[in-house]
Design a protein around this motif. Structure first.
Motif, PDB file in Angstrom:
ATOM      1  N   ARG A 178      65.625  75.099  62.229  1.00  0.00           N
ATOM      2  CA  ARG A 178      65.253  76.373  61.432  1.00  0.00           C
ATOM      3  C   ARG A 178      64.639  76.238  59.971  1.00  0.00           C
ATOM      4  N   PHE A 179      63.609  76.993  59.892  1.00  0.00           N
ATOM      5  CA  PHE A 179      62.855  77.023  58.579  1.00  0.00           C
ATOM      6  C   PHE A 179      63.390  78.425  57.901  1.00  0.00           C
ATOM      7  N   GLY A 180      64.385  78.418  57.034  1.00  0.00           N
ATOM      8  CA  GLY A 180      64.672  79.856  56.786  1.00  0.00           C
ATOM      9  C   GLY A 180      65.243  80.634  57.883  1.00  0.00           C
ATOM     10  N   GLY A 181      64.519  81.727  58.052  1.00  0.00           N
ATOM     11  CA  GLY A 181      64.948  82.743  58.930  1.00  0.00           C
ATOM     12  C   GLY A 181      64.260  82.395  60.451  1.00  0.00           C
ATOM     13  N   LEU A 182      63.405  81.499  60.458  1.00  0.00           N
ATOM     14  CA  LEU A 182      62.648  81.125  61.519  1.00  0.00           C
ATOM     15  C   LEU A 182      63.037  79.909  62.243  1.00  0.00           C
ATOM     16  N   THR A 183      63.267  80.100  63.716  1.00  0.00           N
ATOM     17  CA  THR A 183      63.881  78.906  64.311  1.00  0.00           C
ATOM     18  C   THR A 183      62.777  78.419  65.050  1.00  0.00           C
ATOM     19  N   ALA A 184      62.345  77.351  64.762  1.00  0.00           N
ATOM     20  CA  ALA A 184      61.054  76.640  65.312  1.00  0.00           C
ATOM     21  C   ALA A 184      61.322  76.039  66.497  1.00  0.00           C
ATOM     22  N   VAL A 185      62.545  75.456  66.745  1.00  0.00           N
ATOM     23  CA  VAL A 185      63.112  74.722  67.868  1.00  0.00           C
ATOM     24  C   VAL A 185      64.466  75.201  67.917  1.00  0.00           C
ATOM     25  N   GLY A 206      52.819  73.202  75.402  1.00  0.00           N
ATOM     26  CA  GLY A 206      53.196  74.374  74.925  1.00  0.00           C
ATOM     27  C   GLY A 206      52.238  74.968  74.301  1.00  0.00           C
ATOM     28  N   PRO A 207      52.133  76.489  74.307  1.00  0.00           N
ATOM     29  CA  PRO A 207      51.006  77.440  73.378  1.00  0.00           C
ATOM     30  C   PRO A 207      51.279  76.991  71.784  1.00  0.00           C
ATOM     31  N   ASN A 208      50.209  77.365  71.255  1.00  0.00           N
ATOM     32  CA  ASN A 208      50.094  77.412  69.727  1.00  0.00           C
ATOM     33  C   ASN A 208      51.625  77.864  68.948  1.00  0.00           C
ATOM     34  N   GLY A 209      52.075  77.129  68.114  1.00  0.00           N
ATOM     35  CA  GLY A 209      53.368  77.639  67.602  1.00  0.00           C
ATOM     36  C   GLY A 209      54.597  77.492  68.539  1.00  0.00           C
ATOM     37  N   ALA A 210      54.680  76.741  69.663  1.00  0.00           N
ATOM     38  CA  ALA A 210      55.574  76.700  70.372  1.00  0.00           C
ATOM     39  C   ALA A 210      56.676  75.730  69.750  1.00  0.00           C
ATOM     40  N   GLY A 211      56.480  75.033  68.855  1.00  0.00           N
ATOM     41  CA  GLY A 211      57.400  73.793  68.269  1.00  0.00           C
ATOM     42  C   GLY A 211      57.308  72.726  68.624  1.00  0.00           C
ATOM     43  N   LYS A 212      56.102  72.175  69.283  1.00  0.00           N
ATOM     44  CA  LYS A 212      55.879  70.833  69.637  1.00  0.00           C
ATOM     45  C   LYS A 212      55.756  70.032  68.299  1.00  0.00           C
ATOM     46  N   THR A 213      55.155  70.079  67.391  1.00  0.00           N
ATOM     47  CA  THR A 213      55.012  69.260  66.178  1.00  0.00           C
ATOM     48  C   THR A 213      56.585  69.162  65.517  1.00  0.00           C
ATOM     49  N   THR A 214      57.147  70.300  65.390  1.00  0.00           N
ATOM     50  CA  THR A 214      58.289  70.367  64.603  1.00  0.00           C
ATOM     51  C   THR A 214      59.255  69.499  65.506  1.00  0.00           C
ATOM     52  N   LEU A 215      59.340  69.495  66.811  1.00  0.00           N
ATOM     53  CA  LEU A 215      60.206  68.583  67.530  1.00  0.00           C
ATOM     54  C   LEU A 215      59.711  67.343  67.389  1.00  0.00           C
ATOM     55  N   PHE A 259      60.701  63.270  60.197  1.00  0.00           N
ATOM     56  CA  PHE A 259      60.023  63.850  59.034  1.00  0.00           C
ATOM     57  C   PHE A 259      60.847  65.032  58.820  1.00  0.00           C
ATOM     58  N   TYR A 260      61.498  65.555  59.561  1.00  0.00           N
ATOM     59  CA  TYR A 260      62.500  66.539  59.365  1.00  0.00           C
ATOM     60  C   TYR A 260      63.816  66.402  59.917  1.00  0.00           C
ATOM     61  N   ARG A 261      65.003  66.596  59.103  1.00  0.00           N
ATOM     62  CA  ARG A 261      66.234  66.390  59.509  1.00  0.00           C
ATOM     63  C   ARG A 261      66.580  67.610  60.326  1.00  0.00           C
ATOM     64  N   PHE A 311      49.435  60.773  63.947  1.00  0.00           N
ATOM     65  CA  PHE A 311      49.453  62.173  63.321  1.00  0.00           C
ATOM     66  C   PHE A 311      48.280  63.143  64.101  1.00  0.00           C
ATOM     67  N   GLN A 312      48.524  64.425  63.854  1.00  0.00           N
ATOM     68  CA  GLN A 312      47.376  65.159  64.274  1.00  0.00           C
ATOM     69  C   GLN A 312      46.026  65.081  63.545  1.00  0.00           C
ATOM     70  N   ASN A 313      46.384  64.859  62.293  1.00  0.00           N
ATOM     71  CA  ASN A 313      45.253  64.331  61.397  1.00  0.00           C
ATOM     72  C   ASN A 313      45.165  62.831  61.099  1.00  0.00           C
ATOM     73  N   ASP A 347      50.384  62.692  68.643  1.00  0.00           N
ATOM     74  CA  ASP A 347      50.804  63.951  68.288  1.00  0.00           C
ATOM     75  C   ASP A 347      49.095  64.326  68.255  1.00  0.00           C
ATOM     76  N   GLU A 348      48.766  64.927  69.632  1.00  0.00           N
ATOM     77  CA  GLU A 348      47.442  65.336  69.857  1.00  0.00           C
ATOM     78  C   GLU A 348      46.303  64.294  69.929  1.00  0.00           C
ATOM     79  N   PRO A 349      46.403  63.158  70.407  1.00  0.00           N
ATOM     80  CA  PRO A 349      45.549  62.012  70.650  1.00  0.00           C
ATOM     81  C   PRO A 349      44.192  62.277  70.845  1.00  0.00           C
ATOM     82  N   GLU A 368      49.860  67.154  73.589  1.00  0.00           N
ATOM     83  CA  GLU A 368      48.671  67.189  73.840  1.00  0.00           C
ATOM     84  C   GLU A 368      48.312  68.562  74.464  1.00  0.00           C
ATOM     85  N   HIS A 369      47.125  69.014  73.988  1.00  0.00           N
ATOM     86  CA  HIS A 369      46.471  70.127  74.454  1.00  0.00           C
ATOM     87  C   HIS A 369      45.648  70.241  75.590  1.00  0.00           C
ATOM     88  N   ASP A 370      45.096  68.745  75.811  1.00  0.00           N
ATOM     89  CA  ASP A 370      44.007  68.516  76.551  1.00  0.00           C
ATOM     90  C   ASP A 370      44.795  68.476  78.143  1.00  0.00           C
TER      91      ASP A 370
END
Ligand SMILES: Nc1ncnc2c1ncn2[C@@H]1O[C@H](COP(=O)(O)OP(=O)(O)OP(=O)(O)O)[C@@H](O)[C@H]1O
Length: 280
Positions: A20-27, A44-53, A60-62, A97-99, A192-194, A224-226
């Motif tokens: 969770r990020f504050g009130g938002l549950t990303a995963v 998963g579609p954009n914002g699905a929680g892939k990068t957070t996972l 990078f996140y606990r 990384f994505q970038n 992440d999105e190679p 991957e989105h491809d």
């Protein structure tokens, strides 16, 4: 007494993972496993929680709650969710990384040697061995250069070994990032999105490289989105939507899953439709 050794086929176990990020549950309560010497894709579609996972798996996140365990053959499972990023890397998980995050002013070869810094430092006895004249550094350095050259060759970059990483074409930089991750000799490679920004020929080359990495025994977790890449090389596909796991199985089954189709259609992004031609 129970045998706590890992089941041989599993490399990664994600159980009840919530971020969770504050009130938002990303995963939200995500659970799946990835098997050894397999390619597991997370889509998963954009914002699905892939990068957070991914960021939870690679430290990078606990996570807010849940567990992430690395299972290496013959060893006790490692609780990745309790470790900082550098310890996760040492446990055998590498990521890109994505970038792109190379050292642009250093040569391609130097980027791959930096990735082996810990191993090289250990060979000097963290400096103490060198003071005592006991350093194993020259041998370790030769081996590090050998490994780097092997991965430059595998990624078709041997001829560019002495070029600054920042001067390489975009697709070559993406391959160099993978080579760098492989120089840490990981058990699990997280990408992440190679294929982002690659042309079709480069995407095919990437798919071949990932199959080669799998063939030599490294397990791969891939965002991957491809869909062409995902459906042609993955052994298993995990689908997230709005932070929840909605499907998990072989590519053909996932592609035919009504919940998956609805999630992608709901997004209304033509580029991300699960394409029929991608499934054999
Ligand atoms: N550090 C953060 N702080 C707050 N919210 C975040 C943070 N990181 C991600 N989110 C939110 O979490 C949700 C999931 O984002 P995430 O980047 O994991 O999705 P994604 O599936 O990787 O998306 P994309 O395919 O667009 O990269 C989004 O609503 C995003 O805005």
């Amino acid at each position: 007494m129970s045998d706590r050794r890992s089941r041989p086929e599993m490399i990664l176990e994600v159980a009840g993972l919530t971020m969770r990020f504050g009130g938002l549950t990303a995963v939200s309560q995500v659970a799946f496993t990835a098997c050894r010497s397999e390619i597991t894709a997370v889509i998963g579609p954009n914002g699905a929680g892939k990068t957070t996972l991914f960021n939870c798996i690679t430290g990078f996140y606990r996570p807010t709650s849940g567990a992430i365990r690395l299972h290496r053959p013959g060893e006790l499972p490692v609780d990745l969710h309790t470790l900082p990023g550098h310890r996760i890397a040492r446990a055998g998980v590498a990521r890109t990384f994505q970038n792109i995050r190379l050292f642009p002013g250093m040569t391609a070869l130097e980027n791959l040697l930096i990735a082996q810094h810990n191993k090289l430092m250990a060979a000097t006895g963290w400096g103490i061995g060198a003071v005592l004249g006991l350093s194993r550094y020259p041998k370790a350095e030769r081996e590090a250069v050998e490994l780097a050259k092997r991965w430059l060759e595998a990624t078709n970059l041997l001829e560019r070994a002495d070029d600054p990483a920042g001067a390489l074409p975009y697709g070559a930089q993406r391959r160099l990032e993978i080579a760098r991750a492989m120089c840490t000799e990981p058990a699990l490679l997280c990408l992440d999105e190679p294929a982002a920004g690659l042309n079709p020929r480069e995407s095919e080359e990437l798919a071949r490289l990932l199959l080669q990495i799998r063939a030599q025994g490294t397990s791969i977790l891939l965002i991957e989105h491809d869909m062409g890449v995902v459906m042609s090389i993955s052994d298993k596909v995990v689908v997230l939507d709005h932070g929840k796991l909605i499907a998990d199985g072989p590519p053909a089954a996932v592609r035919a899953d009504q919940k998956v189709i609805a999630a992608y259609l709901g997004e209304g992004d033509e580029d991300e439709d699960v394409p029929a031609e991608a499934v054999e």
